[in-house]
Enzyme design. Structure first.
Site, PDB file in Angstrom:
ATOM      1  N   HIS A  29       3.326   6.258  -5.303  1.00  0.00           N
ATOM      2  CA  HIS A  29       2.975   6.499  -6.707  1.00  0.00           C
ATOM      3  C   HIS A  29       2.036   7.710  -6.797  1.00  0.00           C
ATOM      4  CE1 HIS A  29       1.636   4.410 -10.745  1.00  0.00           C
ATOM      5  NE2 HIS A  29       2.208   5.588 -10.932  1.00  0.00           N
ATOM      6  N   HIS A  36       1.622   2.059  -3.556  1.00  0.00           N
ATOM      7  CA  HIS A  36       0.528   2.806  -4.195  1.00  0.00           C
ATOM      8  C   HIS A  36       0.546   4.273  -3.750  1.00  0.00           C
ATOM      9  CE1 HIS A  36      -1.497  -0.404  -6.233  1.00  0.00           C
ATOM     10  NE2 HIS A  36      -1.818  -1.072  -5.140  1.00  0.00           N
ATOM     11  N   GLU A  64       0.829  -1.215   0.000  1.00  0.00           N
ATOM     12  CA  GLU A  64       0.000   0.000   0.000  1.00  0.00           C
ATOM     13  C   GLU A  64       0.863   1.265   0.000  1.00  0.00           C
ATOM     14  OE1 GLU A  64      -2.898  -0.410  -0.821  1.00  0.00           O
ATOM     15  OE2 GLU A  64      -3.231  -2.505  -0.256  1.00  0.00           O
TER      16      GLU A  64
END
Length: 601
Positions: free
Chosen positions: A394, A391, A388
């Site tokens: 990102h 993510h 996570e």
């Protein structure tokens, strides 16, 4: 036992006051945006192409309102997720969802109106008004769809049929999750329990073969009993995909689905080619599993049996420390953002009564890249944390480096950033392993992840492609046809005869991904690309790590394949897949050697 929300220490909860200081502020924003949308409805439709200035003004206003709607939705959604029992935040989420729908209705004019402009006029306006160039890639994507957009009247008819087109997947979901009551089975404590979709996975990981066998047979007895109903919903769903492709002048449903995300079909074909070439590696893994379990006749219900008893335990503080240490490899910029996420309450850590299960990374362009966890102190929790965080990094890099219009990324790219982190964690833990038993556990964990993501999702992708092609060729997708095709593909992948595993032929009936329209292949390409990139990050140069950050920063400012090429991956070549399979083979060989030494005993 799970606590109430108010018993969780504040430092282990996310800080949503960084989005709106109070609920009243959220309510005021909701009212204001509703009014703004009402005004747009009266003034903007029919005027998008009045002039270059009009195109710019209406586009910027649409994007600005979209940005505000997302922020409202994220706050309501996360407030609801932290305790789904609170009626107030259930209502907030409903209102935010309704606002999203309203936004879509108000701006339904935008795409059809824009596509009336000729490329010549557009290029002329682009030369006259410099600011339009900020949105050039967005407009380019719209032009790419032009050949597949129908007349306004036809588009309206298709939109009206949208609910009908959704009915096969909705019928499947209701039938599979609400109407079907699965049988009672015995658990490891020899107690009779209700079999559910939720507890099936844990029962399949039981060390008791009898428990696994009973759960497996009980589950598939349901799909055998209702196979004709499941076949009808799937067949109708495939027909919807094929009809949509035909209406919009695509060669196939697959071409239509991939074109929607600007992913060339070659990416899919290259994946299938590489998978078929490397199936002997999966067969080797299955043979090793037989050896470890001490059996000659492995059944499909033995595929998920844990091969190691080694139990890693991580409290959250230790997990954070390990994650920071592992992710420091990306350099100062990445490390700083990870530190901010861990110290500035981006993460909702502990389970509480009413909290949404599972884990995710969320947020919007104007918020922190928040994470929801349900920490249980296992090795899987540590992998979830770095996943996570991948993510969230990102998202953070994209939002910091791109304007709102390109401040997002498609699922095709999303899973690469998260699973690259998982692969780097595996590499680190293997390097630090103290003995053969630890290495055995870690190698097994990674090989199982690879099997479940690269091989299994590719198996699904192959079946999905074949049923769409069969329907397009006039084949009737009866349960007999689907059973036979799925059984044949499963046997090819696992080298386990359908004759000895008759229940597996019904597995197609329980996979919701077959209703998602050529979605599932992205899990396989994502994991393989992440495996390839993790090796470059760990064993490569500073330049390799810098290129990886360029991919994280690009958002959707270019087409997906152009973005991932910045990190050094060519998704139309088998190179990244071959590298991933080479690592799978190396780790499989090491596990085989450990088994020869008797480490598993």
């Amino acid at each position: 036992m799970a606590k109430n929300r108010n018993e969780i220490p504040e430092k282990l909860t996310w800080d949503l006051t960084t989005i709106y200081k109070t609920d009243k502020e959220w309510e005021a924003e909701l009212t204001r945006i509703k009014s703004e949308l009402s005004l747009v409805e009266e003034t903007d439709p029919g005027h998008l192409l009045d002039s270059a200035e009009s195109l710019l003004t209406i586009t910027e206003k649409m994007l600005s309102i979209s940005q505000q709607v997302e922020k409202l939705y994220v706050y309501a959604s996360m407030k609801n997720d932290q305790d789904t029992r609170e009626a107030k935040y259930q209502e907030y989420q409903s209102k935010a969802t309704a606002l999203y729908v309203k936004f879509g209705e108000v701006y339904a004019f935008y795409e059809p109106e824009f596509l009336k402009i000729s490329k010549e006029v557009y290029n002329k306006w682009l030369g006259e008004l410099q600011k339009l160039k900020n949105y050039d890639h967005m407009f380019e994507r719209l032009f790419a769809k032009k050949a597949h957009i129908l007349s306004q009247k036809e588009e309206k008819l298709l939109a009206a049929a949208g609910e009908i087109f959704e009915s096969p997947s909705e019928t499947f979901e209701i039938f599979d999750n609400a109407d079907i009551k699965l049988p009672m089975v015995k658990n490891e404590s020899d107690e009779m329990i209700q079999l559910t979709h939720g507890n099936y996975s844990s029962l399949m990981e039981s060390k008791n073969r009898g428990v696994r066998k009973a759960a497996y047979k009980a589950l598939y007895s349901n799909y055998e009993q209702y196979q004709h109903t499941y076949a009808k919903t799937l067949q109708t769903n495939v027909k919807v995909h094929n009809l949509n492709a035909q209406i919009r002048s695509y060669d196939s449903a697959r071409q239509a689905a991939l074109a929607n995300n600007f992913v060339p079909e070659k990416v899919y074909d290259v994946l299938m080619e590489a998978i078929h070439q490397h199936l002997p590696l999966l067969h080797r893994y299955i043979e090793l599993r037989k050896k470890i379990l001490g059996i000659t006749d492995l059944k499909m219900y033995g595929i998920y049996t844990p091969l190691s008893n080694l139990g890693y335990k991580f409290n959250y503080e230790d997990g954070v420390k390990k994650a920071e240490e592992v992710l420091a490899i990306f350099g100062k910029e990445y490390k700083g953002k990870v530190k901010a996420a861990f110290e500035q309450r981006w993460i909702d850590v502990e389970e509480n009564i009413g909290k949404r299960s599972g884990a995710y990374s969320g947020g919007s362009y104007d918020t922190n890249a928040f994470m929801l966890l349900n920490w249980q102190e296992t090795l899987d929790d540590l992998f979830t944390l770095v996943h996570e965080t991948g993510h969230s990094m990102h998202s953070a890099f994209t939002r910091e480096n791109q304007p709102y219009v390109y401040g997002n990324y498609p699922i095709f790219l999303a899973e690469i950033a998260s699973t690259t982190n998982e692969n780097i964690l595996t590499e680190t833990l293997l390097k630090e392993s103290k003995d053969d038993k630890e290495r055995f556990a870690l190698l097994n964990h990674w090989l199982d992840s690879f099997r479940g993501t690269v091989f299994r999702q590719s198996q699904f992708a192959e079946f999905e492609q074949k049923i769409h092609e069969a329907d397009a060729a006039g084949e009737v997708l009866t349960s007999e046809y689907l059973n036979s095709l799925y059984g044949e593909i499963n046997e090819k992948y696992y080298n386990l005869a359908v004759k000895g595993n008759p229940e597996i032929q019904y597995e197609w009936a329980r996979i919701p991904h077959f209703y998602y329209n050529f979605y599932v292949f992205q899990y396989a390409t994502g994991f393989a690309a992440a495996t390839f990139l993790a090796e470059k990050v760990v064993h490569g140069s500073t330049e390799d790590r810098q290129k990886y950050l360029e991919y994280l920063k690009a958002g959707s400012s270019a087409y997906p394949l152009e973005v991932i090429a910045k990190a050094g991956v060519d998704m139309e070549s088998t190179d990244y897949l071959d590298a991933a399979f080479e690592l799978f083979e190396n780790r499989l060989s090491e596990l085989e050697k450990l088994v020869e030494k008797g480490v598993h005993l």
